[in-house]
Design an enzyme around this catalytic site. Structure first.
Site, PDB file in Angstrom:
ATOM      1  N   LYS A 290       1.501   6.510   9.714  1.00 32.58           N
ATOM      2  CA  LYS A 290       0.308   6.481  10.576  1.00 32.58           C
ATOM      3  C   LYS A 290       0.028   5.048  11.034  1.00 32.58           C
ATOM      4  CE  LYS A 290      -1.381  10.642   8.459  1.00 32.58           C
ATOM      5  NZ  LYS A 290      -2.271  11.462   7.718  1.00 32.58           N
TER       6      LYS A 290
ATOM      7  N   GLN B 140      -6.068  10.850   3.079  1.00 25.56           N
ATOM      8  CA  GLN B 140      -4.756  11.483   2.904  1.00 25.56           C
ATOM      9  C   GLN B 140      -4.829  12.551   1.814  1.00 25.56           C
ATOM     10  OE1 GLN B 140      -2.245  10.892   4.958  1.00 25.56           O
ATOM     11  NE2 GLN B 140      -0.964  12.409   3.946  1.00 25.56           N
TER      12      GLN B 140
ATOM     13  N   ASP C 173      -8.986  13.684  11.693  1.00 20.27           N
ATOM     14  CA  ASP C 173      -8.183  14.891  11.443  1.00 20.27           C
ATOM     15  C   ASP C 173      -8.789  16.133  12.104  1.00 20.27           C
ATOM     16  OD1 ASP C 173      -5.859  14.367   9.956  1.00 20.27           O
ATOM     17  OD2 ASP C 173      -6.953  14.260   8.063  1.00 20.27           O
TER      18      ASP C 173
END
Ligand SMILES: Nc1nc2c(c(=O)[nH]1)N[C@@H](CN(C=O)c1ccc(C(=O)N[C@@H](CCC(=O)O)C(=O)O)cc1)CN2
Length: 286
Positions: free
Chosen positions: A53, A97, A120
């Site tokens: 990322k 995460q 997200d």
């Protein structure tokens, strides 16, 4: 092989090029988009995804904000990091995460993310916005699938789509995205309680499999010429004793399908590109 491969890696690269231009335009307004990541523990897979990322961020000019906590971090320590990122104006969006170590309350953690910084797109408020058709960050994997199909001229309007898997990160939100007026697909959401799964997948123009069951979709379950999307990514040990990732679609499906989004190289890279897109969009609204 008969199926045309829909290349998620190449499409994600195209999207990153477009984002680079948008990031430059933001820089002219004095805005640098920032993506935060919160990693708890030292799981090598999670570390690799988080590193990926930040590499993506560097490629398009997004600033990286990394927060790492030890595997035995307390709930209070994690909560404090989220409060800090929620308050940080340089952080336009961030992710925690997953999976988190078992002693932490994942639901609580995800709910503590400011919904407007939820890169997200998985906060209950944002899933609610999706249900209601209100604007908000969209979940990255479903958004990436729709974007990949759109950029390959796969017609969704009027298409019969079988989605296999009802998880909150892919199957369920994907069903909502595909049935928006802008997409207008007709979706059958299949799951482990579905009787005669093959009757649903065989009736579909597009089959999207996000069940986490290696090889679940076999060639006899697909109508010739259908578009098939493999979202599955399960780590298995191969006959050579080495670990590898495998998808939910049996390789023989490529002999029947008209087009195939493969794993690897399909949905994964698109998910990463959509994460960056969510951050840039949030920065553009500043
Ligand atoms: N907060 C989040 N946690 C997790 C997510 C997520 O979207 N948000 N998803 C996964 C891990 N993940 C990103 O974090 C991720 C997994 C796989 C890929 C990918 O591109 N995979 C490759 C194949 C595997 C490989 O080569 O390593 C592909 O599909 O081509 C990207 C991101 C769990 N946690």
């Amino acid at each position: 092989m008969t199926a045309t491969l829909l290349d998620g890696k190449a499409t994600a690269a195209e999207i990153k090029d477009e984002l680079r231009t948008r990031v430059k335009a933001l820089a002219e307004r004095g805005v640098t988009p920032g993506l935060g990541t919160v990693l708890v523990g030292t799981d090598p897979g999670s570390q690799a995804y988080v590193n990926g990322k930040h590499r993506d961020c560097a490629e398009v000019g997004i600033a990286s904000i990394r927060r790492e906590l030890s595997a035995d971090a307390t709930q209070e320590q994690v909560d404090a990091v989220l409060a800090e990122l929620n308050a940080d104006p340089a952080c336009h969006g961030y992710i925690v995460q997953l999976p988190l170590p078992a002693h932490l309350d994942t639901q609580r953690v995800l709910e503590l993310i400011d919904p407007d910084k939820d890169a997200d797109g998985l906060h209950p408020v944002n899933l609610g916005r999706l249900v209601l058709g209100y604007p908000g960050p969209l979940p990255c994997t479903p958004r990436g699938i729709v974007e990949l199909l759109r950029r390959h001229d796969v017609a969704l309007r009027g298409a019969k789509v079988a989605v296999v898997g009802r998880g909150n990160t892919v199957g369920r939100p994907l069903g909502l995205l595909l049935t928006r007026r802008s997409e207008n697909a007709t979706v059958t959401l299949c799951h482990t309680g579905t009787l005669d799964l093959a009757s649903h997948t065989r009736a579909a123009d597009i089959v999207i499999v996000a069940a986490g069951v290696p090889g679940l979709l076999t060639a006899d379950m697909v109508t010739p010429g259908a578009v098939v999307v493999d979202v599955g990514i399960t780590r298995v040990i191969g006959p050579d004793g080495k670990g590898r990732y495998t998808g939910d679609v049996d390789p023989e499906v490529a002999e029947v399908a008209g087009a195939l989004v493969p794993m690897p190289g399909g949905v994964g890279p698109m998910t990463r590109a959509m994460l960056l897109t969510n951050v840039v969009e949030r920065a553009e609204r500043d």
